[in-house]
Design a protein around this motif. Structure first.
Motif, PDB file in Angstrom:
ATOM      1  N   VAL A 131      -4.057  -1.135 -13.511  1.00 41.79           N
ATOM      2  CA  VAL A 131      -4.616  -0.752 -12.215  1.00 41.79           C
ATOM      3  C   VAL A 131      -5.109  -2.012 -11.522  1.00 41.79           C
ATOM      4  CG1 VAL A 131      -6.304   0.667 -11.005  1.00 41.79           C
ATOM      5  CG2 VAL A 131      -5.312   1.486 -13.154  1.00 41.79           C
ATOM      6  N   VAL A 132      -4.619  -2.246 -10.310  1.00 36.58           N
ATOM      7  CA  VAL A 132      -4.990  -3.433  -9.545  1.00 36.58           C
ATOM      8  C   VAL A 132      -5.730  -2.997  -8.283  1.00 36.58           C
ATOM      9  CG1 VAL A 132      -4.163  -5.504  -8.358  1.00 36.58           C
ATOM     10  CG2 VAL A 132      -2.982  -4.678 -10.419  1.00 36.58           C
ATOM     11  N   ILE A 133      -6.942  -3.482  -8.127  1.00 40.53           N
ATOM     12  CA  ILE A 133      -7.769  -3.173  -6.966  1.00 40.53           C
ATOM     13  C   ILE A 133      -7.803  -4.395  -6.048  1.00 40.53           C
ATOM     14  CG2 ILE A 133     -10.086  -2.540  -6.176  1.00 40.53           C
ATOM     15  CD1 ILE A 133     -10.490  -1.285  -8.984  1.00 40.53           C
ATOM     16  N   THR A 134      -7.497  -4.195  -4.788  1.00 37.56           N
ATOM     17  CA  THR A 134      -7.536  -5.284  -3.809  1.00 37.56           C
ATOM     18  C   THR A 134      -8.441  -4.882  -2.649  1.00 37.56           C
ATOM     19  OG1 THR A 134      -5.566  -4.433  -2.663  1.00 37.56           O
ATOM     20  CG2 THR A 134      -5.226  -6.089  -4.394  1.00 37.56           C
ATOM     21  N   ALA A 135      -8.953  -5.879  -1.951  1.00 35.43           N
ATOM     22  CA  ALA A 135      -9.850  -5.615  -0.818  1.00 35.43           C
ATOM     23  C   ALA A 135      -9.627  -6.668   0.250  1.00 35.43           C
ATOM     24  CB  ALA A 135     -11.306  -5.627  -1.267  1.00 35.43           C
ATOM     25  N   GLU A 136      -9.635  -6.231   1.495  1.00 29.76           N
ATOM     26  CA  GLU A 136      -9.558  -7.153   2.628  1.00 29.76           C
ATOM     27  C   GLU A 136     -10.372  -6.583   3.775  1.00 29.76           C
ATOM     28  OE1 GLU A 136      -5.298  -5.443   4.416  1.00 29.76           O
ATOM     29  OE2 GLU A 136      -5.408  -7.447   3.552  1.00 29.76           O
ATOM     30  N   GLN A 137     -10.879  -7.462   4.611  1.00 29.85           N
ATOM     31  CA  GLN A 137     -11.710  -7.033   5.731  1.00 29.85           C
ATOM     32  C   GLN A 137     -11.001  -7.327   7.038  1.00 29.85           C
ATOM     33  OE1 GLN A 137     -15.831  -8.150   5.478  1.00 29.85           O
ATOM     34  NE2 GLN A 137     -16.220  -7.838   7.663  1.00 29.85           N
ATOM     35  N   ASP A 138     -11.026  -6.337   7.931  1.00 33.94           N
ATOM     36  CA  ASP A 138     -10.435  -6.482   9.251  1.00 33.94           C
ATOM     37  C   ASP A 138     -11.473  -6.027  10.273  1.00 33.94           C
ATOM     38  OD1 ASP A 138      -8.859  -6.723  11.466  1.00 33.94           O
ATOM     39  OD2 ASP A 138      -7.563  -5.018  11.017  1.00 33.94           O
ATOM     40  N   GLY A 139     -12.143  -6.994  10.878  1.00 33.42           N
ATOM     41  CA  GLY A 139     -13.203  -6.673  11.830  1.00 33.42           C
ATOM     42  C   GLY A 139     -14.361  -5.992  11.142  1.00 33.42           C
ATOM     43  N   ASP A 140     -14.720  -4.800  11.627  1.00 35.32           N
ATOM     44  CA  ASP A 140     -15.856  -4.086  11.047  1.00 35.32           C
ATOM     45  C   ASP A 140     -15.437  -3.072   9.996  1.00 35.32           C
ATOM     46  OD1 ASP A 140     -14.594  -2.353  12.726  1.00 35.32           O
ATOM     47  OD2 ASP A 140     -16.392  -1.682  13.778  1.00 35.32           O
ATOM     48  N   MET A 141     -14.181  -3.142   9.540  1.00 36.54           N
ATOM     49  CA  MET A 141     -13.684  -2.233   8.516  1.00 36.54           C
ATOM     50  C   MET A 141     -13.148  -3.025   7.325  1.00 36.54           C
ATOM     51  SD  MET A 141     -14.129   0.832   9.850  1.00 36.54           S
ATOM     52  CE  MET A 141     -13.070   1.957   8.917  1.00 36.54           C
ATOM     53  N   CYS A 142     -13.287  -2.449   6.139  1.00 39.36           N
ATOM     54  CA  CYS A 142     -12.668  -3.041   4.958  1.00 39.36           C
ATOM     55  C   CYS A 142     -11.597  -2.077   4.447  1.00 39.36           C
ATOM     56  CB  CYS A 142     -13.689  -3.345   3.867  1.00 39.36           C
ATOM     57  SG  CYS A 142     -14.591  -1.917   3.239  1.00 39.36           S
ATOM     58  N   ARG A 143     -10.542  -2.649   3.903  1.00 43.28           N
ATOM     59  CA  ARG A 143      -9.416  -1.848   3.387  1.00 43.28           C
ATOM     60  C   ARG A 143      -9.300  -2.100   1.893  1.00 43.28           C
ATOM     61  NH1 ARG A 143      -3.563  -2.628   3.107  1.00 43.28           N
ATOM     62  NH2 ARG A 143      -2.486  -0.622   3.406  1.00 43.28           N
ATOM     63  N   ILE A 144      -9.470  -1.056   1.119  1.00 42.77           N
ATOM     64  CA  ILE A 144      -9.425  -1.129  -0.335  1.00 42.77           C
ATOM     65  C   ILE A 144      -8.181  -0.397  -0.816  1.00 42.77           C
ATOM     66  CG2 ILE A 144     -10.688  -0.735  -2.470  1.00 42.77           C
ATOM     67  CD1 ILE A 144     -12.246  -2.418  -0.465  1.00 42.77           C
ATOM     68  N   CYS A 145      -7.421  -1.015  -1.724  1.00 44.30           N
ATOM     69  CA  CYS A 145      -6.229  -0.387  -2.272  1.00 44.30           C
ATOM     70  C   CYS A 145      -6.314  -0.336  -3.792  1.00 44.30           C
ATOM     71  CB  CYS A 145      -4.960  -1.130  -1.855  1.00 44.30           C
ATOM     72  SG  CYS A 145      -4.591  -1.013  -0.082  1.00 44.30           S
ATOM     73  N   VAL A 146      -5.840   0.767  -4.349  1.00 47.19           N
ATOM     74  CA  VAL A 146      -5.789   0.962  -5.800  1.00 47.19           C
ATOM     75  C   VAL A 146      -4.329   1.186  -6.171  1.00 47.19           C
ATOM     76  CG1 VAL A 146      -6.569   2.343  -7.748  1.00 47.19           C
ATOM     77  CG2 VAL A 146      -8.103   1.963  -5.805  1.00 47.19           C
ATOM     78  N   GLN A 147      -3.740   0.208  -6.831  1.00 46.08           N
ATOM     79  CA  GLN A 147      -2.329   0.247  -7.203  1.00 46.08           C
ATOM     80  C   GLN A 147      -2.190   0.442  -8.710  1.00 46.08           C
ATOM     81  OE1 GLN A 147       0.969  -0.791  -5.403  1.00 46.08           O
ATOM     82  NE2 GLN A 147       1.534   0.325  -7.262  1.00 46.08           N
ATOM     83  N   ASP A 148      -1.301   1.362  -9.111  1.00 50.02           N
ATOM     84  CA  ASP A 148      -1.048   1.550 -10.543  1.00 50.02           C
ATOM     85  C   ASP A 148       0.434   1.379 -10.838  1.00 50.02           C
ATOM     86  OD1 ASP A 148       0.435   4.090 -10.367  1.00 50.02           O
ATOM     87  OD2 ASP A 148      -1.473   5.013  -9.843  1.00 50.02           O
ATOM     88  N   ASN A 149       0.785   1.419 -12.106  1.00 47.41           N
ATOM     89  CA  ASN A 149       2.180   1.290 -12.520  1.00 47.41           C
ATOM     90  C   ASN A 149       2.666   2.576 -13.178  1.00 47.41           C
ATOM     91  OD1 ASN A 149       0.617   1.089 -14.825  1.00 47.41           O
ATOM     92  ND2 ASN A 149       1.888  -0.478 -15.795  1.00 47.41           N
ATOM     93  N   GLY A 150       2.150   3.709 -12.691  1.00 47.98           N
ATOM     94  CA  GLY A 150       2.469   5.003 -13.270  1.00 47.98           C
ATOM     95  C   GLY A 150       3.719   5.634 -12.709  1.00 47.98           C
ATOM     96  N   LEU A 204     -13.254   1.728   4.915  1.00 46.44           N
ATOM     97  CA  LEU A 204     -14.669   2.065   5.077  1.00 46.44           C
ATOM     98  C   LEU A 204     -15.300   1.054   6.031  1.00 46.44           C
ATOM     99  CD1 LEU A 204     -15.810   2.764   1.384  1.00 46.44           C
ATOM    100  CD2 LEU A 204     -15.406   4.467   3.163  1.00 46.44           C
ATOM    101  N   PRO A 205     -16.254   1.471   6.845  1.00 46.80           N
ATOM    102  CA  PRO A 205     -16.967   0.498   7.686  1.00 46.80           C
ATOM    103  C   PRO A 205     -17.803  -0.422   6.803  1.00 46.80           C
ATOM    104  CG  PRO A 205     -17.306   2.762   8.466  1.00 46.80           C
ATOM    105  CD  PRO A 205     -16.685   2.846   7.097  1.00 46.80           C
ATOM    106  N   VAL A 206     -17.751  -1.707   7.098  1.00 43.88           N
ATOM    107  CA  VAL A 206     -18.580  -2.651   6.335  1.00 43.88           C
ATOM    108  C   VAL A 206     -20.016  -2.524   6.815  1.00 43.88           C
ATOM    109  CG1 VAL A 206     -16.690  -4.261   5.924  1.00 43.88           C
ATOM    110  CG2 VAL A 206     -18.088  -4.497   7.975  1.00 43.88           C
ATOM    111  N   ALA A 207     -20.938  -2.892   5.951  1.00 44.38           N
ATOM    112  CA  ALA A 207     -22.360  -2.796   6.291  1.00 44.38           C
ATOM    113  C   ALA A 207     -22.679  -3.736   7.437  1.00 44.38           C
ATOM    114  CB  ALA A 207     -23.215  -3.128   5.073  1.00 44.38           C
ATOM    115  N   GLU A 208     -23.516  -3.268   8.345  1.00 48.10           N
ATOM    116  CA  GLU A 208     -23.930  -4.099   9.465  1.00 48.10           C
ATOM    117  C   GLU A 208     -24.827  -5.219   8.967  1.00 48.10           C
ATOM    118  OE1 GLU A 208     -25.788  -1.748  12.385  1.00 48.10           O
ATOM    119  OE2 GLU A 208     -24.026  -0.492  12.798  1.00 48.10           O
ATOM    120  N   ASN A 209     -24.716  -6.380   9.624  1.00 44.70           N
ATOM    121  CA  ASN A 209     -25.574  -7.507   9.251  1.00 44.70           C
ATOM    122  C   ASN A 209     -27.018  -7.182   9.593  1.00 44.70           C
ATOM    123  OD1 ASN A 209     -23.432  -9.143   8.399  1.00 44.70           O
ATOM    124  ND2 ASN A 209     -23.026  -9.802  10.502  1.00 44.70           N
TER     125      ASN A 209
END
Length: 206
Positions: A102-121, A182-187
């Motif tokens: 299971v590979v978890i990745t994360a990236e932020q685009d503006g005020d949102m973050c994109r999380i992906c969960v990839q498996d080999n099933g 998900l929206p990232v936490a406000e500063n």
């Protein structure tokens, strides 16, 4: 035959209890008091992995995750349930004679973050990309894979409750890849007040 009937009754009771628990969890999303707090997504992920520790050990699964995940404003219990359902599914629907990964990745685009969960099933056919998020929808018989058909519906409700979206990424070559935003936490607010110079006290040298 009497023992067989008793086994059927016990198995049915266990399924019903699991269904009731899942339905209660589903119905409580957004209805319980506001439990939002600022937290890194690592914290609910750690809790979910602790709950899945026995399964991870039994399957020999490898979980790869970023060194640090974004901070969000959310309910830690619900976010733990989100992680546990996504990773739990990745382990459940693994390929025979294949070490789950299971590979978890994360990236932020503006005020949102994109999380992906990839498996080999075994993956999910693209034509079922929407159906799998409908409550009680199953792609496999209970004899093949256990479950109540609520897990991904619960994930969708949790993500949308937090102001994001979740979907199956049809571009995955092997296994299934679920991505949610998900929206990232406000500063925290910056204090613009200027520091006041200290006034020398009486009896001290300037």
């Amino acid at each position: 035959r009497g023992r067989q009937y008793i086994d059927f009754a016990v198995d049915g009771a266990r399924r019903m209890q699991a269904l009731i628990n899942d339905l209660l969890a589903f119905s409580r999303v957004g209805r319980v008091g506001d439990g939002f707090e600022r937290l890194p997504l690592d914290r609910p992920l750690d809790k979910a992995l602790a709950n899945l520790a026995a399964v991870v050990e039994d399957t020999g699964a490898r979980i790869e995750r970023p060194e640090r995940l974004p901070e969000v404003d959310g309910d830690p219990t619900l976010l733990s349930m989100l992680w546990q359902n996504l990773i739990g599914n990745a382990l459940k629907f693994s390929r025979p004679d294949t070490e789950p990964r299971v590979v978890i990745t994360a990236e932020q685009d503006g005020d949102m973050c994109r999380i992906c969960v990839q498996d080999n099933g075994i993956g999910v056919p693209e034509e079922f990309a929407e159906k799998i998020f409908v409550i009680f929808q199953r792609l496999h018989a209970r004899e093949e894979y256990s479950g109540t058909g609520i897990g991904l519906s619960l994930c969708k409700k949790i993500v949308e409750y937090h102001g994001g979206e979740i979907r199956l990424d049809p571009g995955s070559d092997t296994g299934a890849r679920f991505c949610f935003t998900l929206p990232v936490a406000e500063n925290p607010p910056i204090d613009d007040a200027q520091p006041v110079a200290a006034t020398p006290t009486e009896g001290t040298n300037p």
